[in-house]
Design a protein around this motif. Sequence first.
Motif, PDB file in Angstrom:
ATOM      1  N   ALA A 234       0.852  -1.197   0.000  1.00 19.31           N
ATOM      2  CA  ALA A 234       0.000   0.000   0.000  1.00 19.31           C
ATOM      3  C   ALA A 234       0.882   1.240   0.000  1.00 19.31           C
ATOM      4  CB  ALA A 234      -0.917   0.013   1.219  1.00 19.31           C
ATOM      5  N   VAL A 235       0.345   2.315  -0.576  1.00 20.01           N
ATOM      6  CA  VAL A 235       1.059   3.587  -0.625  1.00 20.01           C
ATOM      7  C   VAL A 235       0.091   4.707  -0.269  1.00 20.01           C
ATOM      8  CG1 VAL A 235       2.492   5.149  -1.993  1.00 20.01           C
ATOM      9  CG2 VAL A 235       2.513   2.697  -2.497  1.00 20.01           C
ATOM     10  N   ARG A 251       0.700   0.028 -12.569  1.00 24.30           N
ATOM     11  CA  ARG A 251      -0.011  -0.675 -13.635  1.00 24.30           C
ATOM     12  C   ARG A 251       0.952  -1.040 -14.765  1.00 24.30           C
ATOM     13  NH1 ARG A 251      -3.704   2.840 -14.196  1.00 24.30           N
ATOM     14  NH2 ARG A 251      -5.163   2.031 -12.668  1.00 24.30           N
ATOM     15  N   GLU A 252       1.873  -0.128 -15.079  1.00 26.12           N
ATOM     16  CA  GLU A 252       2.865  -0.381 -16.113  1.00 26.12           C
ATOM     17  C   GLU A 252       3.759  -1.574 -15.755  1.00 26.12           C
ATOM     18  OE1 GLU A 252       5.013   2.964 -18.494  1.00 26.12           O
ATOM     19  OE2 GLU A 252       6.316   2.476 -16.798  1.00 26.12           O
ATOM     20  N   ASP A 253       3.975  -1.765 -14.443  1.00 21.83           N
ATOM     21  CA  ASP A 253       4.795  -2.884 -13.962  1.00 21.83           C
ATOM     22  C   ASP A 253       4.003  -4.187 -13.859  1.00 21.83           C
ATOM     23  OD1 ASP A 253       7.450  -3.663 -12.830  1.00 21.83           O
ATOM     24  OD2 ASP A 253       6.236  -4.122 -11.054  1.00 21.83           O
ATOM     25  N   GLY A 254       2.736  -4.147 -14.206  1.00 22.67           N
ATOM     26  CA  GLY A 254       1.912  -5.344 -14.138  1.00 22.67           C
ATOM     27  C   GLY A 254       1.239  -5.570 -12.800  1.00 22.67           C
ATOM     28  N   ARG A 255       1.344  -4.587 -11.875  1.00 23.10           N
ATOM     29  CA  ARG A 255       0.683  -4.723 -10.568  1.00 23.10           C
ATOM     30  C   ARG A 255      -0.769  -4.269 -10.713  1.00 23.10           C
ATOM     31  NH1 ARG A 255       4.883  -3.804  -6.642  1.00 23.10           N
ATOM     32  NH2 ARG A 255       3.381  -4.244  -4.974  1.00 23.10           N
ATOM     33  N   ARG A 256      -1.682  -5.053 -10.170  1.00 21.99           N
ATOM     34  CA  ARG A 256      -3.109  -4.716 -10.241  1.00 21.99           C
ATOM     35  C   ARG A 256      -3.500  -3.842  -9.057  1.00 21.99           C
ATOM     36  NH1 ARG A 256      -5.665 -10.328  -9.781  1.00 21.99           N
ATOM     37  NH2 ARG A 256      -3.964 -10.393  -8.253  1.00 21.99           N
ATOM     38  N   LEU A 257      -4.427  -2.927  -9.317  1.00 17.00           N
ATOM     39  CA  LEU A 257      -4.944  -2.020  -8.295  1.00 17.00           C
ATOM     40  C   LEU A 257      -6.436  -2.314  -8.109  1.00 17.00           C
ATOM     41  CD1 LEU A 257      -3.322   1.251  -9.669  1.00 17.00           C
ATOM     42  CD2 LEU A 257      -2.588   0.041  -7.646  1.00 17.00           C
ATOM     43  N   PRO A 258      -6.889  -2.619  -6.916  1.00 14.98           N
ATOM     44  CA  PRO A 258      -6.162  -2.686  -5.641  1.00 14.98           C
ATOM     45  C   PRO A 258      -5.756  -4.112  -5.237  1.00 14.98           C
ATOM     46  CG  PRO A 258      -8.502  -2.708  -5.199  1.00 14.98           C
ATOM     47  CD  PRO A 258      -8.361  -2.716  -6.709  1.00 14.98           C
ATOM     48  N   GLU A 259      -5.880  -5.081  -6.176  1.00 13.21           N
ATOM     49  CA  GLU A 259      -5.633  -6.472  -5.796  1.00 13.21           C
ATOM     50  C   GLU A 259      -4.197  -6.703  -5.307  1.00 13.21           C
ATOM     51  OE1 GLU A 259      -8.971  -6.347  -8.753  1.00 13.21           O
ATOM     52  OE2 GLU A 259      -6.966  -5.469  -8.616  1.00 13.21           O
ATOM     53  N   SER A 262      -2.609  -1.166  -2.876  1.00  9.90           N
ATOM     54  CA  SER A 262      -3.638  -0.147  -2.628  1.00  9.90           C
ATOM     55  C   SER A 262      -2.994   1.230  -2.596  1.00  9.90           C
ATOM     56  CB  SER A 262      -4.337  -0.421  -1.287  1.00  9.90           C
ATOM     57  OG  SER A 262      -5.121  -1.584  -1.339  1.00  9.90           O
ATOM     58  N   VAL A 263      -3.750   2.243  -3.028  1.00  7.74           N
ATOM     59  CA  VAL A 263      -3.243   3.622  -3.068  1.00  7.74           C
ATOM     60  C   VAL A 263      -4.282   4.549  -2.451  1.00  7.74           C
ATOM     61  CG1 VAL A 263      -2.485   5.543  -4.534  1.00  7.74           C
ATOM     62  CG2 VAL A 263      -1.859   3.189  -5.138  1.00  7.74           C
ATOM     63  N   VAL A 264      -3.799   5.450  -1.576  1.00 11.27           N
ATOM     64  CA  VAL A 264      -4.638   6.505  -0.995  1.00 11.27           C
ATOM     65  C   VAL A 264      -3.998   7.845  -1.325  1.00 11.27           C
ATOM     66  CG1 VAL A 264      -5.575   7.520   1.124  1.00 11.27           C
ATOM     67  CG2 VAL A 264      -5.414   5.039   0.902  1.00 11.27           C
ATOM     68  N   VAL A 325     -13.658   6.909   0.907  1.00 10.20           N
ATOM     69  CA  VAL A 325     -13.219   5.566   0.526  1.00 10.20           C
ATOM     70  C   VAL A 325     -13.802   5.203  -0.840  1.00 10.20           C
ATOM     71  CG1 VAL A 325     -13.212   3.123   1.160  1.00 10.20           C
ATOM     72  CG2 VAL A 325     -13.027   4.879   2.936  1.00 10.20           C
ATOM     73  N   ARG A 326     -12.900   4.908  -1.774  1.00  7.14           N
ATOM     74  CA  ARG A 326     -13.303   4.431  -3.103  1.00  7.14           C
ATOM     75  C   ARG A 326     -12.564   3.117  -3.373  1.00  7.14           C
ATOM     76  NH1 ARG A 326     -12.501  10.246  -4.500  1.00  7.14           N
ATOM     77  NH2 ARG A 326     -14.541  11.257  -4.348  1.00  7.14           N
ATOM     78  N   SER A 327     -12.546   2.672  -4.604  1.00  5.03           N
ATOM     79  CA  SER A 327     -12.107   1.296  -4.878  1.00  5.03           C
ATOM     80  C   SER A 327     -10.618   1.136  -5.167  1.00  5.03           C
ATOM     81  CB  SER A 327     -12.926   0.696  -6.045  1.00  5.03           C
ATOM     82  OG  SER A 327     -12.863   1.552  -7.170  1.00  5.03           O
ATOM     83  N   SER A 328      -9.792   2.159  -4.879  1.00  2.00           N
ATOM     84  CA  SER A 328      -8.345   1.994  -5.072  1.00  2.00           C
ATOM     85  C   SER A 328      -7.694   1.319  -3.869  1.00  2.00           C
ATOM     86  CB  SER A 328      -7.677   3.348  -5.325  1.00  2.00           C
ATOM     87  OG  SER A 328      -7.711   4.164  -4.144  1.00  2.00           O
ATOM     88  N   THR A 329      -8.486   0.976  -2.846  1.00  6.40           N
ATOM     89  CA  THR A 329      -7.945   0.298  -1.660  1.00  6.40           C
ATOM     90  C   THR A 329      -8.732  -0.979  -1.386  1.00  6.40           C
ATOM     91  OG1 THR A 329      -9.350   1.670  -0.223  1.00  6.40           O
ATOM     92  CG2 THR A 329      -7.072   2.395  -0.565  1.00  6.40           C
ATOM     93  N   ALA A 330      -8.009  -1.986  -0.892  1.00  7.79           N
ATOM     94  CA  ALA A 330      -8.636  -3.273  -0.542  1.00  7.79           C
ATOM     95  C   ALA A 330      -7.699  -3.985   0.417  1.00  7.79           C
ATOM     96  CB  ALA A 330      -8.867  -4.116  -1.797  1.00  7.79           C
ATOM     97  N   ARG A 331      -8.120  -5.141   0.913  1.00  4.72           N
ATOM     98  CA  ARG A 331      -7.265  -5.933   1.784  1.00  4.72           C
ATOM     99  C   ARG A 331      -6.030  -6.382   1.015  1.00  4.72           C
ATOM    100  NH1 ARG A 331      -9.095  -7.022   6.558  1.00  4.72           N
ATOM    101  NH2 ARG A 331     -11.290  -6.635   7.045  1.00  4.72           N
ATOM    102  N   PRO A 332      -4.900  -6.528   1.703  1.00  6.09           N
ATOM    103  CA  PRO A 332      -3.673  -6.928   1.005  1.00  6.09           C
ATOM    104  C   PRO A 332      -3.773  -8.341   0.455  1.00  6.09           C
ATOM    105  CG  PRO A 332      -3.334  -6.996   3.381  1.00  6.09           C
ATOM    106  CD  PRO A 332      -4.688  -6.366   3.145  1.00  6.09           C
ATOM    107  N   PRO A 333      -2.983  -8.646  -0.576  1.00  5.13           N
ATOM    108  CA  PRO A 333      -3.017 -10.017  -1.155  1.00  5.13           C
ATOM    109  C   PRO A 333      -2.478 -11.030  -0.158  1.00  5.13           C
ATOM    110  CG  PRO A 333      -1.207  -8.733  -2.083  1.00  5.13           C
ATOM    111  CD  PRO A 333      -2.032  -7.773  -1.277  1.00  5.13           C
ATOM    112  N   HIS A 334      -3.000 -12.242  -0.196  1.00  4.29           N
ATOM    113  CA  HIS A 334      -2.552 -13.300   0.726  1.00  4.29           C
ATOM    114  C   HIS A 334      -1.352 -14.024   0.114  1.00  4.29           C
ATOM    115  CE1 HIS A 334      -5.947 -12.622   3.329  1.00  4.29           C
ATOM    116  NE2 HIS A 334      -6.773 -12.720   2.294  1.00  4.29           N
TER     117      HIS A 334
END
Length: 334
Positions: A234-235, A251-259, A262-264, A325-334
Motif C-alpha cells: 500500500a502507498v 499498472r505499467e509494472d503489471g501490478r493490479r490495483l487494488p488487488e 492499494s493507493v490513498v 473511501v473508493r475502490s483503489s484500496t482493498a485488503r492486502p493479497p494473501h
Amino acid sequence: MRDVARRAGVSHQTVSRVINDHPSLRAETRDRVLAAMDELSFRPNRAARALVTSRSTTIGVLVGKGFEYGPAASLQAIDSAARQAGYAVDVAHLDDVDGGSIRSALDRLLVHGVDGLIILAPQAQTLGEIERLSITLPFVTVHSARERDDHRLSVDQSGGAVLATRHLLELGHRRIAHVAGPDGWFETDARVRGYRSEMQAWGLQPEPLVSGTWTAESGYRAGLALVGDPGVTAVFSSNDQMALGLMHAFREDGRRLPEDVSVVGFDDVPEAAHYWPPLTTVRQNFPELGRRCVARLLGLIGAPGAAGVSGPDGTPDAVQPELVVRSSTARPPH
C-alpha cells in the motif's frame, strides 16, 4: 444614492445604512432599497466609500509560489466567503520566495488600501520572510510552522494523514510506503508526521520516504522507485496528482490495483472519483477554511460584515478533513 432613495421612498442616509449593512434596519426597508438598487443598476463606488469610511472593503490575499490544487481551492473559498460578507478580494502572486519579491507583492496590496491580509503561502520560507517584515495590518495565515499562532488557520493536515494511514492499516496492510510532497511545505511536514505517528502507534516501522513535487510526473517516478519492492502492499500519497502517477507506474509494472497494491491520495481533486480505479483520498473542507479565514480577518479588522460569516466562539483553528473511501484500496493479497 439619491435616485435610489427617491425610488425606494427613503432618505439617502437609509440607503447608506443598507450599503454598509447597518443592523438597525427593518427587513422590509432593506429589501425595498435593494430592489431599487437593482432597478437602477446602482453599484456602490468602493473608492468613494473608502474616502468616507476609511475602509476599502477589500481583502488582500498574498499567494505563494507553487499554485497547486490546495492553495487554488483555498483562494476560491476565501473569495466566495469575502463576497458573501460584502468584501472584494485583491490577489498578489509571489514570483519567488525571497524578501524582495514578498515586499514587492505586499506593496502592491498596500497601495490598493486593503483592510487586511490573508497569507496563502504554505511554504516555510515565505512565512519566515513575512514574519521578519513585521506586518502591522491585520492578517491571517493559512498554515503556519507554529501550532499556537493567533493568526493561523488550516485544515488538520496531520490528522488527515492519520486517517489515510489508519484506513490502510485497518484493511490489514503492514508495509505502507509514503510519497511525500516537496521540502519546505507545511503540508508536506504535517502529512509526514501523521503517517509516521500512526505507523508507530500500531508498533510498525515507517518506510523510508519517497518524495515528489506534487505533480503526476513526480508520482510516476516515485512509483518506479517503489515497484521493485513487492513487500510494499500500500502507498499513501501526499496528494492526488502524485497518486495518479503512482497508479500509472504500478499498472505499467503489471501490478493490479487494488488487488496487488492499494493507493490513498490527499485533497480529493474533482478528477479523483474518475481515476481508474476511483481513488480513495482525504477530502479537505476548503469552503469552511475560507469562511473561517474571512471571519477571523474581519473580526481582527472590526468590520460590521464579520457578523455575517463568523461561526460560534471557540471554533478550532484546524478544519477537520474526512476520508473518502473508493475502490483503489482493498485488503492486502494473501
